[in-house]
Scaffold this motif. Structure first.
Motif, PDB file in Angstrom:
ATOM      1  N   UNK B 220       0.808  -1.214   0.000  1.00 46.92           N
ATOM      2  CA  UNK B 220       0.000   0.000   0.000  1.00 46.92           C
ATOM      3  C   UNK B 220       0.841   1.264   0.000  1.00 46.92           C
ATOM      4  N   UNK B 221       2.141   1.091   0.141  1.00 45.10           N
ATOM      5  CA  UNK B 221       3.020   2.261   0.194  1.00 45.10           C
ATOM      6  C   UNK B 221       3.741   2.476  -1.134  1.00 45.10           C
ATOM      7  N   UNK B 222       3.353   1.691  -2.145  1.00 42.79           N
ATOM      8  CA  UNK B 222       4.061   1.772  -3.431  1.00 42.79           C
ATOM      9  C   UNK B 222       4.147   3.198  -3.963  1.00 42.79           C
ATOM     10  N   UNK B 223       3.006   3.903  -3.927  1.00 41.88           N
ATOM     11  CA  UNK B 223       2.985   5.244  -4.519  1.00 41.88           C
ATOM     12  C   UNK B 223       3.969   6.196  -3.835  1.00 41.88           C
ATOM     13  N   UNK B 224       3.871   6.382  -2.502  1.00 42.11           N
ATOM     14  CA  UNK B 224       4.867   7.289  -1.902  1.00 42.11           C
ATOM     15  C   UNK B 224       6.296   6.810  -2.099  1.00 42.11           C
ATOM     16  N   UNK B 225       6.509   5.492  -2.105  1.00 41.79           N
ATOM     17  CA  UNK B 225       7.883   4.995  -2.259  1.00 41.79           C
ATOM     18  C   UNK B 225       8.422   5.384  -3.634  1.00 41.79           C
ATOM     19  N   UNK B 226       7.630   5.118  -4.678  1.00 37.68           N
ATOM     20  CA  UNK B 226       8.102   5.441  -6.030  1.00 37.68           C
ATOM     21  C   UNK B 226       8.328   6.951  -6.157  1.00 37.68           C
ATOM     22  N   UNK B 227       7.350   7.731  -5.708  1.00 41.34           N
ATOM     23  CA  UNK B 227       7.446   9.181  -5.892  1.00 41.34           C
ATOM     24  C   UNK B 227       8.626   9.750  -5.110  1.00 41.34           C
ATOM     25  N   UNK B 228       8.754   9.369  -3.838  1.00 43.53           N
ATOM     26  CA  UNK B 228       9.814   9.976  -3.027  1.00 43.53           C
ATOM     27  C   UNK B 228      11.196   9.504  -3.454  1.00 43.53           C
ATOM     28  N   UNK B 229      11.293   8.236  -3.904  1.00 42.68           N
ATOM     29  CA  UNK B 229      12.604   7.775  -4.375  1.00 42.68           C
ATOM     30  C   UNK B 229      13.006   8.540  -5.633  1.00 42.68           C
ATOM     31  N   UNK B 230      12.037   8.743  -6.531  1.00 40.94           N
ATOM     32  CA  UNK B 230      12.345   9.514  -7.738  1.00 40.94           C
ATOM     33  C   UNK B 230      12.810  10.921  -7.382  1.00 40.94           C
ATOM     34  N   UNK B 231      12.132  11.515  -6.393  1.00 40.14           N
ATOM     35  CA  UNK B 231      12.476  12.891  -6.021  1.00 40.14           C
ATOM     36  C   UNK B 231      13.828  12.958  -5.315  1.00 40.14           C
ATOM     37  N   UNK B 232      14.264  11.830  -4.743  1.00 45.12           N
ATOM     38  CA  UNK B 232      15.543  11.845  -4.038  1.00 45.12           C
ATOM     39  C   UNK B 232      16.719  11.800  -5.016  1.00 45.12           C
ATOM     40  N   UNK B 233      16.465  11.251  -6.208  1.00 49.48           N
ATOM     41  CA  UNK B 233      17.562  11.133  -7.182  1.00 49.48           C
ATOM     42  C   UNK B 233      18.165  12.506  -7.523  1.00 49.48           C
ATOM     43  N   UNK B 234      17.351  13.506  -7.910  1.00 49.83           N
ATOM     44  CA  UNK B 234      17.980  14.792  -8.222  1.00 49.83           C
ATOM     45  C   UNK B 234      18.679  15.398  -7.020  1.00 49.83           C
ATOM     46  N   UNK B 235      18.105  15.207  -5.825  1.00 47.63           N
ATOM     47  CA  UNK B 235      18.750  15.755  -4.628  1.00 47.63           C
ATOM     48  C   UNK B 235      20.122  15.128  -4.458  1.00 47.63           C
ATOM     49  N   UNK B 236      20.209  13.817  -4.697  1.00 45.80           N
ATOM     50  CA  UNK B 236      21.489  13.129  -4.576  1.00 45.80           C
ATOM     51  C   UNK B 236      22.483  13.618  -5.611  1.00 45.80           C
ATOM     52  N   UNK B 237      21.989  13.798  -6.843  1.00 44.68           N
ATOM     53  CA  UNK B 237      22.874  14.257  -7.924  1.00 44.68           C
ATOM     54  C   UNK B 237      23.430  15.644  -7.595  1.00 44.68           C
ATOM     55  N   UNK B 238      22.539  16.527  -7.136  1.00 46.31           N
ATOM     56  CA  UNK B 238      22.990  17.888  -6.812  1.00 46.31           C
ATOM     57  C   UNK B 238      23.954  17.853  -5.631  1.00 46.31           C
ATOM     58  N   UNK B 239      23.659  17.001  -4.653  1.00 49.10           N
ATOM     59  CA  UNK B 239      24.534  16.953  -3.488  1.00 49.10           C
ATOM     60  C   UNK B 239      25.931  16.483  -3.881  1.00 49.10           C
ATOM     61  N   UNK B 240      25.968  15.448  -4.734  1.00 47.11           N
ATOM     62  CA  UNK B 240      27.272  14.956  -5.206  1.00 47.11           C
ATOM     63  C   UNK B 240      27.995  16.059  -5.969  1.00 47.11           C
ATOM     64  N   UNK B 241      27.255  16.740  -6.857  1.00 49.36           N
ATOM     65  CA  UNK B 241      27.880  17.799  -7.653  1.00 49.36           C
ATOM     66  C   UNK B 241      28.387  18.913  -6.740  1.00 49.36           C
ATOM     67  N   UNK B 242      27.603  19.226  -5.694  1.00 49.86           N
ATOM     68  CA  UNK B 242      28.027  20.268  -4.765  1.00 49.86           C
ATOM     69  C   UNK B 242      29.306  19.858  -4.043  1.00 49.86           C
ATOM     70  N   UNK B 243      29.337  18.589  -3.594  1.00 48.59           N
ATOM     71  CA  UNK B 243      30.547  18.111  -2.922  1.00 48.59           C
ATOM     72  C   UNK B 243      31.745  18.196  -3.853  1.00 48.59           C
ATOM     73  N   UNK B 244      31.560  17.738  -5.105  1.00 46.49           N
ATOM     74  CA  UNK B 244      32.676  17.785  -6.048  1.00 46.49           C
ATOM     75  C   UNK B 244      33.061  19.227  -6.334  1.00 46.49           C
ATOM     76  N   UNK B 245      32.061  20.100  -6.370  1.00 48.17           N
ATOM     77  CA  UNK B 245      32.328  21.514  -6.615  1.00 48.17           C
ATOM     78  C   UNK B 245      33.210  22.087  -5.509  1.00 48.17           C
ATOM     79  N   UNK B 246      32.965  21.653  -4.281  1.00 47.04           N
ATOM     80  CA  UNK B 246      33.759  22.145  -3.156  1.00 47.04           C
ATOM     81  C   UNK B 246      35.070  21.376  -3.024  1.00 47.04           C
ATOM     82  N   UNK B 247      35.307  20.435  -3.968  1.00 43.74           N
ATOM     83  CA  UNK B 247      36.530  19.653  -3.904  1.00 43.74           C
ATOM     84  C   UNK B 247      36.459  18.545  -2.875  1.00 43.74           C
ATOM     85  N   UNK B 248      35.246  18.119  -2.502  1.00 43.62           N
ATOM     86  CA  UNK B 248      35.094  17.123  -1.444  1.00 43.62           C
ATOM     87  C   UNK B 248      34.490  15.833  -1.961  1.00 43.62           C
TER      88      UNK B 248
END
Lengths: 317, 328
Positions: B220-248
């Motif tokens: 019964x949690x399929x919908x929030x799981x799919x939606x929130x996992x999808x939304x976490x992907x860009x956050x992860x990508x930006x976070x990685x890019x930010x870390x690399x941007x700071x040389x970390x």
């Protein structure tokens, strides 16, 4: 009420304690000898041992932690490994830039985000709502450092190539010496830092407003003949103050702890760039100091928010 | 973005076709132009990342090769986009296109792996906190509060200064700081689901807590799981890019989008070579935009009621409010 406050204070203390243990252990288990860093490559083994003893690095870890904790509580964060200055003074020197950046950005994003959220929520599905949602989407997706670099390129460099200066290329100017120059230098950093948060506030406001506008008391307010304007701004807005306060409290604390990316992009000498530089120099006391200060801001903000709840929402009492 | 004609289309008088829930969801999704566009972009991006090797052989430029003769001007400046280098070269004379493709691999893998791990942790903890309740809930809830009140970037700085930058550390940090969002959402949903009749029925048939959580509640949690996992992907990508941007983050010379932007920012070289920031910058922006739009579109397609709720909010407001109180 007192019990509630006590539990919040206990949680705050727990957060700070956990954070201090985290940074302390992190640097204790870290490879690399601070005494060696401090004395330099050419020092003899005896000199290094002397410095280690001076710093108390030769004592058992729990003893070191307790000394560290005791000093920290007295507001003594130790000295920079790099230039022997007290960490508290180094931090204090960086506060003006961080505070200038933070306050301006917060005012900006609250001033942009909340009105957009309200506009969106008042006309759900309309063109204005779709514009608002578009703003939210773009704002949330725009990485801060990309926005900062693009702003510098388009608003500082291109105009300068064309022969006029629209905005300066970064750096912090003191507010006290000339408020105009100060503001002029802060415009780009403010907007860069504010965009993402403005989008988050717009989304939050829109969602909460839509929920509140379905409440019975709003229907009552409409039924007694209030203008829509009054219904929205007096009754609707009142209903969404609590979630907005929560978000704002956390964000003020986060920004005061150093807006690392924005400070780096614009070369502002604030807390965030102090931390980044300290990482480059392996200057551990500074990193510990900044992390703990940021943690302190966060727990204080949490407590203030909890107290504000009581003022804003009588149901909490 | 029109949504009106989706479920009703099935009931046209001419020929009544029975459609399953999956097909209806697909149809709703296909009708969402922005969502389809975002999906198209993501598919292209994945192809771009997978084809990084092909691009390398096609151009004959490896991502770390420095073309000092052809890739730099006589004065040592990067060369702009042209026939030899489609997207120009960077300050060391490396091909931006090839590096962008390899950087896409890094970004996508980190974004995907980190959000999958984070959502697994979040789902597990949210399920346990919501279903077991009592002290377990209090402790797990406090743990989530604790994680959420840690200054993320600063602590990452501290970690990197000790362990040195690496991909593993970046992923670990993203996972550690992002499971709480989905954890709270899941917990809130489980709180209401566990009181439902089908859970009671299952319990009366003798199902244990683990079975109820996994077999009855989780689907019964399929919908929030799919939606929130999808939304976490860009956050992860930006976070990685930010870390690399700071040389970390990613250690140079391995290509990553954040690292490319950081190198462009160093010495302000991007001021004379616009392609060094505008190309990776806009690819990064469009990637996060596409994933966020996809997340919205998936939510609308999987849970059409949520859209109706936010459009015609009369009487539904109270329900949402109650759901939110479960969160705090």
């Amino acid at each position: 009420m007192i019990r509630f406050l006590a539990s919040r204070l206990a949680f705050a203390a727990a957060v700070l304690l956990a954070l201090s243990a985290f940074v302390f252990l992190l640097f204790f288990v870290a490879p690399g000898d601070p005494a060696r860093l401090l004395t330099g490559e050419k020092a003899t083994e005896a000199q290094v041992a002397q410095v280690r003893a001076n710093l108390g690095l030769d004592r058992p870890i729990h003893e070191q932690y307790l000394t560290f904790l005791g000093r920290t509580m007295k507001g003594d964060l130790g000295f920079s490994y790099r230039n022997q200055q007290p960490v508290t003074r180094l931090i204090a020197n960086r506060m003006p830039a961080t505070i200038s950046l933070g306050i301006g950005a917060i005012l900006l994003w609250v001033g942009i985000g909340i009105p957009i959220g309200i506009m969106s929520a008042r006309h759900p599905g309309s063109l204005r709502d779709r514009l608002g949602q578009g703003f939210i989407l773009v704002g949330i997706s725009f990485p801060t450092f990309v926005l900062g670099m693009a702003s510098l390129y388009f608003l500082y460099f291109l105009p300068r190539q064309l022969g006029f200066t629209l905005f300066p290329g970064g750096g912090y100017k003191s507010f006290l010496s000339n408020p105009w120059i100060w503001a002029w230098h802060m415009v780009l950093p403010w907007t860069t830092l504010a965009l993402a948060s403005a989008a988050i506030y717009a989304r939050l406001t829109r969602g909460e407003m839509l929920a509140v506008m379905g409440e019975d008391y709003i229907r009552t307010a409409r039924a007694k003949g209030l203008s829509e304007r009054k219904v929205v701004y007096k009754h609707g807005l009142r209903g969404i103050l609590t979630p907005l306060t929560t978000q704002l409290g956390a964000d003020i604390a986060a920004v005061l702890g150093g807006a690392i990316v924005t400070e780096q992009v614009y070369g502002l000498q604030g807390l965030g760039s102090l931390a980044v530089q300290a990482v480059g120099n392996q200057d551990r006391p500074i990193i510990i100091g900044v992390v703990l200060l940021a943690g302190l801001f966060i727990v204080v903000a949490n407590i203030v928010v909890d107290l504000l709840y009581v003022l804003l929402d009588p149901r909490v009492r | 973005m029109s949504q009106s004609s989706s479920p009703d289309a099935a009931a046209s008088p001419a020929a009544i076709v029975q459609r399953g829930s999956f097909e209806l969801t697909l149809r709703r999704f296909a009708a969402d132009k922005a969502g389809m566009l975002a999906l198209g972009f993501i598919v292209l991006l994945v192809a771009f990342a997978l084809g990084a090797g092909l691009i390398e052989t096609w151009t004959g430029h490896s991502p770390v090769d420095q073309f000092r003769d052809t890739g730099l001007t006589p004065t040592g400046l990067p060369v702009g986009p042209g026939a030899e280098f489609l997207f120009g070269t960077d300050q060391l004379g490396r091909d931006v296109l090839v590096r962008l493709a390899y950087g896409a691999r890094t970004s996508l893998v980190i974004g995907l792996v980190a959000s999958l791990c984070a959502s697994c942790i979040g789902i597990t903890i949210g399920l346990i906190a919501g279903y077991v309740g009592g002290w377990t809930d209090v402790i797990l809830g406090r743990a989530m509060d604790l994680v959420m009140s840690i200054p993320v970037l600063l602590c990452t700085l501290a970690l990197v200064s000790v362990f040195g930058p690496s991909i593993m550390l970046s992923v670990a940090v993203i996972v550690f700081f992002s499971w709480t969002t989905i954890g709270r959402v899941i917990r809130g949903q489980v709180l209401s689901l566990r009181e439902r009749e089908f859970v009671q029925a299952s319990r009366s048939l003798g199902a244990g807590p683990l079975s109820i959580m996994v077999v009855d509640i989780l689907p019964n949690l399929t919908v929030p799981i799919i939606v929130y996992t999808t939304m976490m992907i860009p956050a992860g990508i930006v976070f990685e890019a930010t870390l690399s941007f700071l040389g970390l983050g990613i250690v140079p010379p391995a290509p990553s989008w954040g690292g490319m932007l950081a190198e462009a920012a160093a010495n302000s070289i991007y001021l004379v070579a616009w392609w060094l920031i505008l190309i990776p910058g806009s690819v990064l922006l469009f990637t996060t935009l596409a994933f966020n739009i996809l997340g919205d579109a998936l939510r609308d397609a999987l849970d059409p009621a949520s859209r109706r709720r936010s459009r015609h909010n009369k009487s539904k407001g109270r329900q949402r409010k109650r759901g939110k109180e479960g969160r705090s």
